[in-house]
Enzyme design. Structure first.
Site: not given
Length: 280
Positions: A150, A160
């Protein structure tokens, strides 16, 4: 519609938990395109998830294994070659988990034992997978190995957390091992950087729904979903990409090349209007 892109090829798919999993979609698409495969996930995931249903549907044997354990990985490659009748043509690493994210530990308050687990599960497991496969000479000449990543590996995305560090390491392993594997065995190693996708693991990321909405507004083609990612994986497994290796390939509707879209700009301006003092 099948194009028989993987006719006669043998593969291993790591990480299919349920029908929300990208690995699940890849497994379905690989078999549809003519491949025979085995499936692997942790013993707990196999017991708690729906992997058995997928195995039955695709006539694929399930090999429970801990991808952080070298002996388990040796078992997966050995048995897969026995079951499938030869060396492996493609492998998908769709594995990632952060105990810090699950426990809602922020990046400036990480538990370092948990960080070690994040890195081992989400990225070092890929190195172990590659090293085991190479030492066993388990991958066919010209084979293709993929891992999912990602863009948070390269840019900061709130929430994240330490998974960003894990993805950065994953991409570095891809380049470093890809050079050796390509030079010595002709094996391709790449990552696909996918749009935020509401998988079981992805749902644990703080603000995931807002992140998906933001990227949908930013990307000119909108977010790529799990089926889109599966299609890309199939192309990367096929002989059509036999000279592509050591790459981080974006499958994100163009998000990775954007600064500010018109739609996002309008949304931002509308948000500012709400806070403007009418007396000024």
């Amino acid at each position: 519609m099948s194009h028989n892109l993987l006719e006669g090829k043998r593969g291993i798919i790591f990480g299919a938990l349920n029908d929300m999993s990208i690995a699940w979609k890849v497994a379905e698409k690989a078999v549809e395109e003519g491949a025979t495969i085995t499936l692997s996930n942790t013993p707990v995931a196999v017991r708690m998830g729906d992997t058995a249903k997928l195995g039955e549907k695709l006539n694929a044997e399930i090999l429970p294994a801990d991808a952080t354990n070298v002996e388990d990985l040796e078992m997966v490659f050995t048995k897969s070659m026995e079951i499938l009748g030869g060396k492996i043509d493609f492998v998908l690493h769709s594995i990632g988990m952060s105990p810090n994210v699950r426990k809602k530990r922020t990046y400036d308050d990480l538990n370092y034992d948990m960080l070690s687990k994040t890195l081992d599960i989400s990225s070092v497991s890929f190195h172990k997978m590659l090293q085991v496969a190479k030492k066993m000479d388990a991958i066919e000449q010209g084979g293709s190995i993929l891992a999912l990543t990602y863009i948070a590996s390269q840019r900061v995305f709130y929430g994240y957390n330490d998974m960003a560090d894990a993805k950065a390491l994953l991409e570095s392993i891809t380049r470093s091992f890809g050079y050796i594997y390509g030079r010595e065995k002709g094996v391709r190693v790449n990552t696909i950087s996918q749009s935020p996708t509401m998988t079981t693991a992805g749902s644990g990321v703080k603000g995931m729904e807002d992140l998906m909405d933001f990227s949908e507004r930013m990307a000119p083609l909108g977010n790529a979903n799990a089926n889109d990612c599966a299609d890309y994986c199939i192309v990367m497994f096929s002989d059509l990409t036999r000279k592509v290796t050591m790459q981080n390939l974006f499958n994100d509707g163009g998000f990775s090349s954007m600064g500010m879209s018109l739609q996002a700009m309008k949304q931002y301006s509308n948000g500012l209007d709400e806070f403007k003092d009418p007396s000024l």
